[in-house]
Design a protein around this motif. Structure first.
Motif, PDB file in Angstrom:
ATOM      1  N   PHE A  75       0.853  -1.186   0.000  1.00 32.88           N
ATOM      2  CA  PHE A  75       0.000   0.000   0.000  1.00 32.88           C
ATOM      3  C   PHE A  75       0.888   1.235   0.000  1.00 32.88           C
ATOM      4  CE2 PHE A  75      -4.645   0.627   1.049  1.00 32.88           C
ATOM      5  CZ  PHE A  75      -4.691   1.939   0.615  1.00 32.88           C
ATOM      6  N   ILE A  76       0.813   2.040  -1.051  1.00 30.51           N
ATOM      7  CA  ILE A  76       1.605   3.264  -1.157  1.00 30.51           C
ATOM      8  C   ILE A  76       0.675   4.460  -1.036  1.00 30.51           C
ATOM      9  CG2 ILE A  76       3.104   4.643  -2.644  1.00 30.51           C
ATOM     10  CD1 ILE A  76       4.184   2.085  -3.836  1.00 30.51           C
ATOM     11  N   LEU A  86       9.884   4.721  -6.135  1.00 28.11           N
ATOM     12  CA  LEU A  86       8.688   3.881  -6.157  1.00 28.11           C
ATOM     13  C   LEU A  86       9.062   2.408  -5.998  1.00 28.11           C
ATOM     14  CD1 LEU A  86       5.562   3.616  -6.769  1.00 28.11           C
ATOM     15  CD2 LEU A  86       6.274   3.087  -9.091  1.00 28.11           C
ATOM     16  N   LEU A  87      10.067   1.956  -6.737  1.00 25.36           N
ATOM     17  CA  LEU A  87      10.463   0.554  -6.644  1.00 25.36           C
ATOM     18  C   LEU A  87      11.031   0.240  -5.261  1.00 25.36           C
ATOM     19  CD1 LEU A  87      12.110  -0.083 -10.160  1.00 25.36           C
ATOM     20  CD2 LEU A  87       9.764  -0.522  -9.401  1.00 25.36           C
ATOM     21  N   ALA A  88      11.781   1.188  -4.671  1.00 25.93           N
ATOM     22  CA  ALA A  88      12.317   0.963  -3.334  1.00 25.93           C
ATOM     23  C   ALA A  88      11.182   0.873  -2.308  1.00 25.93           C
ATOM     24  CB  ALA A  88      13.280   2.097  -2.962  1.00 25.93           C
ATOM     25  N   THR A  89      10.171   1.731  -2.454  1.00 25.66           N
ATOM     26  CA  THR A  89       9.014   1.692  -1.548  1.00 25.66           C
ATOM     27  C   THR A  89       8.253   0.383  -1.694  1.00 25.66           C
ATOM     28  OG1 THR A  89       8.799   4.101  -1.713  1.00 25.66           O
ATOM     29  CG2 THR A  89       6.907   2.885  -0.861  1.00 25.66           C
ATOM     30  N   LEU A  90       8.113  -0.098  -2.933  1.00 26.64           N
ATOM     31  CA  LEU A  90       7.449  -1.373  -3.170  1.00 26.64           C
ATOM     32  C   LEU A  90       8.210  -2.510  -2.492  1.00 26.64           C
ATOM     33  CD1 LEU A  90       5.255  -3.071  -4.476  1.00 26.64           C
ATOM     34  CD2 LEU A  90       6.549  -3.003  -6.627  1.00 26.64           C
ATOM     35  N   CYS A  91       9.530  -2.464  -2.585  1.00 29.61           N
ATOM     36  CA  CYS A  91      10.351  -3.475  -1.907  1.00 29.61           C
ATOM     37  C   CYS A  91      10.163  -3.400  -0.392  1.00 29.61           C
ATOM     38  CB  CYS A  91      11.830  -3.280  -2.257  1.00 29.61           C
ATOM     39  SG  CYS A  91      12.255  -3.763  -3.949  1.00 29.61           S
ATOM     40  N   ASP A  92      10.111  -2.209   0.149  1.00 26.61           N
ATOM     41  CA  ASP A  92       9.903  -2.046   1.594  1.00 26.61           C
ATOM     42  C   ASP A  92       8.566  -2.641   2.021  1.00 26.61           C
ATOM     43  OD1 ASP A  92      12.335  -0.737   1.776  1.00 26.61           O
ATOM     44  OD2 ASP A  92      11.439   1.270   1.623  1.00 26.61           O
ATOM     45  N   GLU A  93       7.517  -2.367   1.237  1.00 28.57           N
ATOM     46  CA  GLU A  93       6.175  -2.857   1.588  1.00 28.57           C
ATOM     47  C   GLU A  93       6.109  -4.380   1.535  1.00 28.57           C
ATOM     48  OE1 GLU A  93       2.993  -1.288   2.323  1.00 28.57           O
ATOM     49  OE2 GLU A  93       4.395   0.281   2.944  1.00 28.57           O
ATOM     50  N   GLN A 106      18.532  -3.279 -10.486  1.00 27.48           N
ATOM     51  CA  GLN A 106      18.632  -4.197  -9.349  1.00 27.48           C
ATOM     52  C   GLN A 106      17.277  -4.339  -8.631  1.00 27.48           C
ATOM     53  OE1 GLN A 106      21.812  -2.212  -7.257  1.00 27.48           O
ATOM     54  NE2 GLN A 106      23.392  -3.601  -8.063  1.00 27.48           N
ATOM     55  N   LEU A 107      16.619  -3.221  -8.437  1.00 25.79           N
ATOM     56  CA  LEU A 107      15.312  -3.283  -7.773  1.00 25.79           C
ATOM     57  C   LEU A 107      14.283  -4.004  -8.631  1.00 25.79           C
ATOM     58  CD1 LEU A 107      15.074   0.327  -6.267  1.00 25.79           C
ATOM     59  CD2 LEU A 107      15.567  -1.800  -5.054  1.00 25.79           C
TER      60      LEU A 107
END
Length: 547
Positions: A75-76, A86-93, A106-107
């Motif tokens: 959920f962003i 955005l990709l880093a946030t997706l990885c965090d979620e 890499q992401l």
């Protein structure tokens, strides 16, 4: 601050997204159905748009509750990001580990690997982006590239975009046409209509512990007018209006209080100025002089002709209707005027002293040989004494059909609200209690003063099922058939299933009582049936109890 004053357990109009207050209108349910369909087997992009405060977050929360357990959700909430962010946030979620200063490739590789492993393990992955109108076009293109990972039958990443109407315009751009073609479901959430606003307000009040209505019909119309049907604005207006009512020690909330709340919450409200006003005012002044004598002679007689008998509660004397004493001669009319004016003054004073709904309910409790409980609302006090409240919009016929004593919401000629209790009925007249006095009034007087809202107390004979429909047990279906047969005074049929004839009988009953004729005996339908069938408590006309 005002919770005890209104009989509330909580603040019903907070703008915080409390799931306990979740209200799904038909529009919200339709939006939810579209999103659920869009997240089917094929996947891809799903689009939900709507104006600020229309309930998009509410729908998304409902959707999350329906997502299967084998689904990982990201959920962003703040989409003002670059592609890398955005990709880093997706990885965090999704709890995907990555090193310091990762590159875009890499992401992307890490996310692709995660999606493939999820698919292999029978799990789905859903990305939800709120406020998606703030997404940059290059970020949206990056999302499209992520959804390229797919099998022969489905996308491995499903994306839900939630945003304001500007998002639709954004997706019409030429460079985003490929993404727009991948949207499998889209829905634009419209504001609530006036009827839905009424249901929305009453729903939140009931969750907070108050079951009797708090806003007049005109107040609901004013809420819809000023809020435009947007739930968040409705909450703000209701909150401010409740504060005003608390400050003025006034119940219920009327349209004037809502109008003032709108000025305070929304700023200056445009008021149309009619340029013809000076002419209209002058004309009215002239007409006033011309008609004053006529109305002076007519008003006393007309008002009193609708009041049949005045019977003070603490006085055995019955005042004979002045209208029956008035003869054709002007001499007798002149002699009758003092009696007319005396009755009018008594009636007017009683109306002025009937501004409290709690006093009206005290009178209704008395008819049930019960009494209010200090510190509890009327409905809470009823529940403590094995009774139930029932509130309905209707007219003279609605009340007479139910045949129960009722608290009625009335209005005088200046639209000021007052409350009475209908105690008894005889033909086209009712015994109306106003404060400590009782008056026989006829249907015409009642229709001119009735606002459309009434409340009754009743004693349920048994615990009601949630609903009775096609899939209900045979015993419940037979009970429904027996109940409708008693109401319609016909022999009951022996059923083996919920057949078409029963459905038609049920729909006819629902239409007769202003209910949605859906052929399913829901809560309101079952209450109406039990009101007819109950043998407990007082009635307006005891001869009609055993129909």
């Amino acid at each position: 601050m005002y919770k005890a004053f209104y009989g509330l357990n909580d603040n019903p109009f907070s703008i915080a997204p409390n799931p306990h207050y979740m209200f799904l209108s038909d529009r919200h349910r339709e939006a939810l159905a579209h999103l659920t369909y869009g997240l089917g087997e094929t996947g891809g992009f799903v689009l939900l748009t709507g104006e600020v405060g229309t309930g998009k977050t509410t729908v998304s929360r409902c959707l999350l509750e329906q997502i299967p357990d084998n689904t990982d959700t990201a959920f962003i909430l703040n989409p003002s990001l670059t592609e890398l962010e955005l990709l880093a946030t997706l990885c965090d979620e999704l709890e995907i580990a990555y090193g310091d200063n990762p590159t875009l490739k890499q992401l992307t590789d890490l996310i692709s690997m995660y999606l493939l492993n999820n698919h292999k393990n029978g799990r789905n992955t859903v990305l939800i982006i709120d406020e998606a109108q703030h997404l940059r076009s290059e970020v949206l293109e990056q999302l499209r590239l992520l959804t390229n990972l797919e099998t022969n039958t489905k996308k491995l990443l499903q994306v839900i975009l939630i945003g304001q109407p500007e998002l639709q315009q954004l997706l019409k751009r030429q460079d985003l046409r490929q993404l727009a073609q991948r949207i499998t479901a889209r829905y634009h959430l419209l504001p609530l209509n006036k009827e839905e606003i009424a249901l929305y307000v009453q729903h939140r009040l009931q969750v907070a512990g108050r079951h009797e209505p708090l806003f007049t019909r005109k107040a609901i119309a004013a809420l819809h007018k000023h809020s435009g049907g947007i739930p968040r604005l409705t909450n703000l207006l209701c909150e401010r209006a409740l504060m005003a009512g608390y400050g003025q020690v006034k119940v219920p909330i009327d349209h004037k209080m809502v109008d003032q709340a709108a000025v305070e919450v929304l700023g200056d409200i445009d008021v149309s100025h009619d340029k013809r006003w000076p002419f209209v005012a002058a004309t009215a002044l002239v007409l006033a002089f011309g008609l004053s004598f006529y109305w002076f002679n007519r008003s006393n007689i007309d008002e009193n002709s609708n009041v049949a008998t005045l019977s003070p509660k603490n006085d055995e004397q019955i005042i004979t209707p002045a209208s029956e004493e008035i003869k054709a001669t002007s001499q007798v009319v002149a002699q009758a005027k003092p009696a007319v004016n005396a009755q009018q003054q008594i009636l007017h004073q009683a109306m002025l002293q009937s501004r409290s709904i709690d006093n009206a309910f005290a009178g209704l409790f008395g008819l049930w040989n019960k009494q209010p409980i200090i510190g509890l609302s009327a409905c809470q006090a009823a529940q403590q004494q094995a009774l139930a409240c029932y509130q309905q919009q209707g007219n003279w016929h609605s009340i007479m059909r139910l045949n129960y004593p009722a608290v009625v919401y009335l209005q005088d000629t200046q639209a000021n609200v007052f409350y009475g209790v209908i105690v008894e009925r005889q033909a086209e007249q009712i015994l109306l209690q106003l404060g400590e006095q009782q008056f026989w009034v006829n249907k015409d007087w009642f229709d001119r003063h009735f606002s459309g809202t009434f409340e009754i107390l009743w004693q349920p004979d048994s615990v009601l099922p949630r609903e009775i429909g096609q899939s209900s047990s045979l015993s419940q279906v037979q009970w429904l058939e027996n109940s409708l047969a008693r109401v319609n005074q016909r022999p009951a049929r022996l059923l083996t299933r919920f057949d078409n004839e029963l459905e038609q009988q049920l729909m006819s009953f629902q239409r007769q009582h202003g209910l949605k004729p859906d052929g399913i005996a829901g809560n309101q339908t079952l209450i109406q049936l039990n009101l007819y069938l109950s043998q407990q408590g007082p009635r307006l006309n005891s001869a009609e109890v055993n129909r």
